[in-house]
Design an enzyme around this catalytic site. Sequence first.
Site, PDB file in Angstrom:
ATOM      1  CE  LYS A 197      -4.111  -1.658   2.071  1.00  0.00           C
ATOM      2  NZ  LYS A 197      -4.923  -1.862   4.255  1.00  0.00           N
ATOM      3  CE1 TYR A 245      -9.148  -3.033   2.001  1.00  0.00           C
ATOM      4  CE2 TYR A 245      -8.474  -0.654   1.188  1.00  0.00           C
ATOM      5  CZ  TYR A 245      -8.799  -1.795   1.767  1.00  0.00           C
ATOM      6  OH  TYR A 245      -6.616  -2.217   2.037  1.00  0.00           O
ATOM      7  CG  ASN A 293      -3.090  -1.367   6.971  1.00  0.00           C
ATOM      8  OD1 ASN A 293      -2.958  -1.656   6.049  1.00  0.00           O
ATOM      9  ND2 ASN A 293      -4.439  -2.970   6.817  1.00  0.00           N
ATOM     10  CG  HIS A 344      -5.440  -5.752   0.430  1.00  0.00           C
ATOM     11  ND1 HIS A 344      -6.777  -6.301   0.541  1.00  0.00           N
ATOM     12  CD2 HIS A 344      -5.647  -6.891  -0.804  1.00  0.00           C
ATOM     13  CE1 HIS A 344      -7.516  -7.246   0.389  1.00  0.00           C
ATOM     14  NE2 HIS A 344      -6.744  -7.093  -0.514  1.00  0.00           N
ATOM     15  CD  GLU A 381      -9.353  -9.046  -2.280  1.00  0.00           C
ATOM     16  OE1 GLU A 381      -8.459  -9.721  -3.062  1.00  0.00           O
ATOM     17  OE2 GLU A 381      -9.599  -8.812  -1.290  1.00  0.00           O
TER      18      GLU A 381
HETATM   19  P1  IDP Z   1      -7.210  -6.880   6.603  1.00  0.00           P
HETATM   20  O1  IDP Z   1      -6.910  -5.344   5.584  1.00  0.00           O
HETATM   21  O2  IDP Z   1      -6.622  -7.026   7.819  1.00  0.00           O
HETATM   22  O3  IDP Z   1      -7.834  -7.644   5.840  1.00  0.00           O
HETATM   23  P2  IDP Z   1      -9.901  -5.245   6.914  1.00  0.00           P
HETATM   24  O4  IDP Z   1     -10.518  -5.700   8.875  1.00  0.00           O
HETATM   25  O5  IDP Z   1      -9.939  -6.213   5.556  1.00  0.00           O
HETATM   26  O6  IDP Z   1      -8.282  -5.921   8.027  1.00  0.00           O
HETATM   27  O7  IDP Z   1      -9.851  -3.639   7.045  1.00  0.00           O
HETATM   28  C1  IDP Z   1      -8.966  -3.520   5.428  1.00  0.00           C
HETATM   29  C2  IDP Z   1      -8.640  -2.382   6.068  1.00  0.00           C
HETATM   30  O8  IDP Z   1      -9.170  -0.779   6.039  1.00  0.00           O
HETATM   31  C3  IDP Z   1      -7.359  -2.602   6.452  1.00  0.00           C
HETATM   32  O9  IDP Z   1      -6.340  -3.397   5.767  1.00  0.00           O
HETATM   33  C4  IDP Z   1      -7.347  -1.328   7.136  1.00  0.00           C
HETATM   34  O10 IDP Z   1      -6.548  -0.602   5.820  1.00  0.00           O
HETATM   35  C5  IDP Z   1      -8.796  -0.649   7.155  1.00  0.00           C
HETATM   36  N1  IDP Z   1      -9.171  -0.018   8.776  1.00  0.00           N
HETATM   37  C6  IDP Z   1      -9.838  -0.959   8.851  1.00  0.00           C
HETATM   38  N2  IDP Z   1     -10.216  -1.306   9.932  1.00  0.00           N
HETATM   39  C7  IDP Z   1      -9.530  -0.249  10.033  1.00  0.00           C
HETATM   40  C8  IDP Z   1     -10.672   1.023  11.313  1.00  0.00           C
HETATM   41  O11 IDP Z   1     -11.126   0.265  12.547  1.00  0.00           O
HETATM   42  N3  IDP Z   1     -10.425   1.980  11.249  1.00  0.00           N
HETATM   43  C9  IDP Z   1      -9.260   2.849   9.646  1.00  0.00           C
HETATM   44  N4  IDP Z   1      -8.180   1.974   8.823  1.00  0.00           N
HETATM   45  C10 IDP Z   1      -9.057   0.623   9.188  1.00  0.00           C
HETATM   46 MG    MG Z   2      -9.332  -7.718   4.468  1.00  0.00          MG
END
Ligand code: IDP
Ligand code: MG
Length: 153
Positions: free
Chosen positions: A10, A50, A113, A116, A127
């Site tokens: 990312k 997303y 983070n 992805h 995807e």
């Molecule tokens: P993942 O990337 O570990 O699969 P997901 O729950 O699918 O996590 O969420 C997708 C993306 O959305 C995350 O990688 C992160 O960038 C963002 N995200 C998820 N939860 C939050 C949150 O509570 N606050 C801000 N961003 C979030």
């Molecule tokens: Mg996810």
Amino acid sequence: MAERTLIIIKPDGIQRHLMGEIISRFEQKGFKLAAAKFMQIPEVAARKHYAVHEGKPFFEGVVKYLASSPSLVMVWEAEGVIEMARKMMGATFGFTAEPGTIRGDFSCSKGYNLIHGSDSPQSAAYEIPLYFAEDEIADYDFADSAWLYGKND
Ligand code: IDP
Ligand code: MG
């Protein structure tokens, strides 16, 4: 063909000079790179990516984050790659991810983070075509595949 997963380094992963480090981990693990595109993901594509999170409080924020600066979008292949890559990535935020994982080692953010990875075969099947046509995904064998994927039977 072995299982495929969509991996994206990312925008923060690119801006923080971590592309090579992250690719190295997957390469050394024995995953096979099948496709790669360095691109700034358009906001409409980020929304599709997303879509499963539409309506959640963080949806608009994560769409803007993914589209904010270039990313490296890749397809990696191996038997069981989806689950292995998710383990290597660690929990969603570096703040809680275990040391030894990509997020755990290189991030302490609760918003950004680095990476992805598809979370299931169904997600990967949704995807991958968002970014790659089938003829852009390479199909080849490693010369040392017997050593990489060896079984004792
Ligand atoms: P993942 O990337 O570990 O699969 P997901 O729950 O699918 O996590 O969420 C997708 C993306 O959305 C995350 O990688 C992160 O960038 C963002 N995200 C998820 N939860 C939050 C949150 O509570 N606050 C801000 N961003 C979030
Ligand atoms: Mg996810």
